[in-house]
Scaffold this active site. Structure first.
Site, PDB file in Angstrom:
ATOM      1  N   ALA A  74     146.599 118.458   3.431  1.00 11.71           N
ATOM      2  CA  ALA A  74     146.621 118.084   2.015  1.00 11.71           C
ATOM      3  C   ALA A  74     145.328 118.479   1.299  1.00 11.71           C
ATOM      4  O   ALA A  74     145.344 118.763   0.108  1.00 11.71           O
ATOM      5  CB  ALA A  74     146.878 116.591   1.859  1.00 11.71           C
ATOM      6  N   THR A  75     144.218 118.505   2.010  1.00 11.45           N
ATOM      7  CA  THR A  75     142.962 118.928   1.377  1.00 11.45           C
ATOM      8  C   THR A  75     143.110 120.347   0.843  1.00 11.45           C
ATOM      9  O   THR A  75     142.805 120.631  -0.321  1.00 11.45           O
ATOM     10  CB  THR A  75     141.788 118.869   2.381  1.00 11.45           C
ATOM     11  OG1 THR A  75     141.645 117.524   2.835  1.00 11.45           O
ATOM     12  CG2 THR A  75     140.490 119.342   1.745  1.00 11.45           C
ATOM     13  N   GLN A 182     150.043 110.420   1.349  1.00 13.85           N
ATOM     14  CA  GLN A 182     150.388 109.100   1.911  1.00 13.85           C
ATOM     15  C   GLN A 182     151.835 108.727   1.622  1.00 13.85           C
ATOM     16  O   GLN A 182     152.299 107.688   2.085  1.00 13.85           O
ATOM     17  CB  GLN A 182     149.475 108.015   1.307  1.00 13.85           C
ATOM     18  CG  GLN A 182     148.006 108.156   1.622  1.00 13.85           C
ATOM     19  CD  GLN A 182     147.649 107.749   3.043  1.00 13.85           C
ATOM     20  OE1 GLN A 182     148.435 107.153   3.767  1.00 13.85           O
ATOM     21  NE2 GLN A 182     146.446 108.089   3.449  1.00 13.85           N
ATOM     22  N   THR A 243     148.311 133.905   9.422  1.00 15.24           N
ATOM     23  CA  THR A 243     149.460 133.729  10.318  1.00 15.24           C
ATOM     24  C   THR A 243     149.870 132.268  10.378  1.00 15.24           C
ATOM     25  O   THR A 243     149.021 131.391  10.530  1.00 15.24           O
ATOM     26  CB  THR A 243     149.095 134.230  11.731  1.00 15.24           C
ATOM     27  OG1 THR A 243     148.762 135.613  11.642  1.00 15.24           O
ATOM     28  CG2 THR A 243     150.252 134.051  12.709  1.00 15.24           C
ATOM     29  N   CYS A 329     137.146 108.774   5.111  1.00 14.74           N
ATOM     30  CA  CYS A 329     136.414 109.995   4.818  1.00 14.74           C
ATOM     31  C   CYS A 329     134.995 109.680   4.373  1.00 14.74           C
ATOM     32  O   CYS A 329     134.158 110.553   4.317  1.00 14.74           O
ATOM     33  CB  CYS A 329     137.128 110.791   3.749  1.00 14.74           C
ATOM     34  SG  CYS A 329     138.888 110.797   4.001  1.00 14.74           S
TER      35      CYS A 329
HETATM   36  C1  LIG Z   1     144.569 112.137   4.167  1.00 20.36           C
HETATM   37  C2  LIG Z   1     144.627 112.466   2.732  1.00 20.36           C
HETATM   38  C3  LIG Z   1     144.242 113.723   2.252  1.00 20.36           C
HETATM   39  C4  LIG Z   1     143.683 114.791   3.171  1.00 20.36           C
HETATM   40  O1  LIG Z   1     144.707 115.331   3.949  1.00 20.36           O
HETATM   41  P1  LIG Z   1     144.361 116.318   5.170  1.00 20.36           P
HETATM   42  O2  LIG Z   1     145.693 116.806   5.590  1.00 20.36           O
HETATM   43  O3  LIG Z   1     143.676 115.473   6.191  1.00 20.36           O
HETATM   44  O4  LIG Z   1     143.503 117.397   4.626  1.00 20.36           O
HETATM   45  C5  LIG Z   1     144.356 113.966   0.909  1.00 20.36           C
HETATM   46  N1  LIG Z   1     144.817 113.030   0.070  1.00 20.36           N
HETATM   47  C6  LIG Z   1     145.193 111.810   0.480  1.00 20.36           C
HETATM   48  C7  LIG Z   1     145.721 110.824  -0.491  1.00 20.36           C
HETATM   49  C8  LIG Z   1     145.104 111.477   1.828  1.00 20.36           C
HETATM   50  O5  LIG Z   1     145.469 110.269   2.229  1.00 20.36           O
END
Ligand SMILES: *Cc1c(COP(=O)(O)O)cnc(C)c1O
Length: 385
Positions: A74-75, A182, A243, A329
């Protein structure tokens, strides 16, 4: 092996479900092909597996498989969405709206864009953690290109009103991005009904592997333009070269498939466990619930404790439970959580806070052990003062 504390940190990450792992394993060894290899069966079977996950994810959010772009999590998806839109639309406007309680993976890309000259509006939240839609409307400008509001908060579990936000953005022809890290597999998501243009996803918060995620990018009404942030072989329709990581992608699909099949019963079960925990903790004087009492993730309980030092509290709880104060984090950072501060808490209260993230593998017995120990720890610290 020594006895390990009860895991209640499911907003940080979750264990890979055994069923997910089993689905992944063949793709490390016999089915190791590159999904981009089009001239032999090794490539075809990897491509078929990737295709299947695209279909599962698309169905989960009412999108089409072509609208799914795989990322490392997600980052990366948030970075691609926010910076990708900023770069593609900067001639149209240079104003972006987001919220004070967003994850750092949204706030930091916005701050980076600010350093390049973009204007960023950071909306406050109400006491319950929800945004005020009239504040959002007031923040709209002719040069606004993007609104980024998360689906479910990683600290206080609050669910933002996505459909209402989407409707307002759509009316003003502003793109709407949501970080649903989430939310996927836990609450219903529908990019059509909610008028979402970009959505960030990740696997490791829903019992899938770490290091894999996706960005949904709308292709019709409107067709979202995105400047790639990683250039190379032109994978993922040119939006994200590299990839594809087939075993992780297979695990992502399986994890979401299981979560959706079990969503209704699991939501009920987790809600009961959370209520059971809260019923016990709320007997103690000076304990406050953070975030909206109902409009939140089933497995999330976030409390603040009066008259207790935050570090001492965490230390007292640690032998029995794996929890976190604030977001994982920033756990090396002793400053109060930016999310709790945004709720308007005084600093001291924001600091002595606990986030419980209850998940698939937690039992009622564990919840009772945790409640009992937490109450004893809190009361003994309160009596010391
Ligand atoms: C965990 C989280 C992220 C980061 O996701 P990753 O897949 O670890 O990079 C971003 N946003 C929210 C709301 C999260 O809970």
């Amino acid at each position: 092996m020594s006895i390990r504390p009860i895991y209640l940190d499911c907003h940080a990450t979750t264990a890979v479900d055994e069923r997910v792992l089993a689905a992944m394993l063949p793709y490390f060894t016999e089915k190791f092909g590159n999904p981009a290899s089009i001239s032999h069966i090794y490539g075809w079977e990897a491509e078929a597996a990737v295709r299947q996950t695209r279909e599962i994810l698309a169905a989960a959010i009412n999108a089409t498989p072509e609208e799914i772009v795989f990322t490392s999590g997600a980052t990366e998806a948030n970075n691609l969405a926010i910076k990708g839109v900023a770069e593609a639309y900067f001639k149209k406007g240079q104003h972006i709206i987001t919220v004070a309680t967003e994850h750092s993976a949204v706030i930091d890309p916005c701050n980076y864009l600010k350093s390049l000259g973009f204007e960023i509006t950071i909306l406050p939240v109400q006491k319950d953690g929800l945004i005020d839609l009239t504040e959002l409307k007031k923040a709209f400008r002719p040069e606004t290109i993007l609104v980024s509001v998360m689906a479910a908060n990683n600290e206080i579990g609050v669910l933002q009103p996505l459909a209402e936000i989407g409707e307002m953005c759509h009316e003003h022809q502003i793109l709407f991005h949501t970080d649903a890290a989430q939310a996927i597999g836990k609450i219903p998501l529908d990019v059509q009904a909610m008028k979402i243009d970009l959505m960030s996803l990740t696997a490791h918060k829903v019992y899938g592997p770490k290091g894999i995620g996706a960005l949904y990018v709308r292709r019709r009404d409107p067709r979202v333009q995105l400047a790639p942030q990683q250039h190379g072989g032109g994978h993922e329709r040119g939006m994200r070269s590299g990839t594809l990581y087939t075993p992780q992608i297979v695990g992502f699909g399986k994890a979401v498939e299981i979560a959706l099949a079990e969503q209704e019963t699991e939501t009920q079960r987790l809600t009961q466990l959370r209520q059971r925990l809260w019923e016990q903790l709320s007997q103690v004087e000076g304990i406050h619930l953070n975030g909206h009492p109902q409009q939140r993730l089933a497995g999330n309980l976030n409390i603040s404790v009066e008259g207790v030092d935050g570090a001492a509290l965490l230390l007292g709880l640690q032998p029995v439970m794996a929890i976190s104060s604030g977001s994982a984090c920033s756990s090396t950072n002793t400053a109060p959580s930016h999310v709790l501060t945004a709720l308007g808490h005084p600093q001291q209260l924001a600091y002595a806070s606990i986030r419980f993230g209850i998940g698939r593998f937690n039992t009622q017995e564990e919840i009772d052990i945790v409640a009992k120990h937490a109450i004893a720890t809190i009361q003994s610290l309160q009596n010391k003062r």
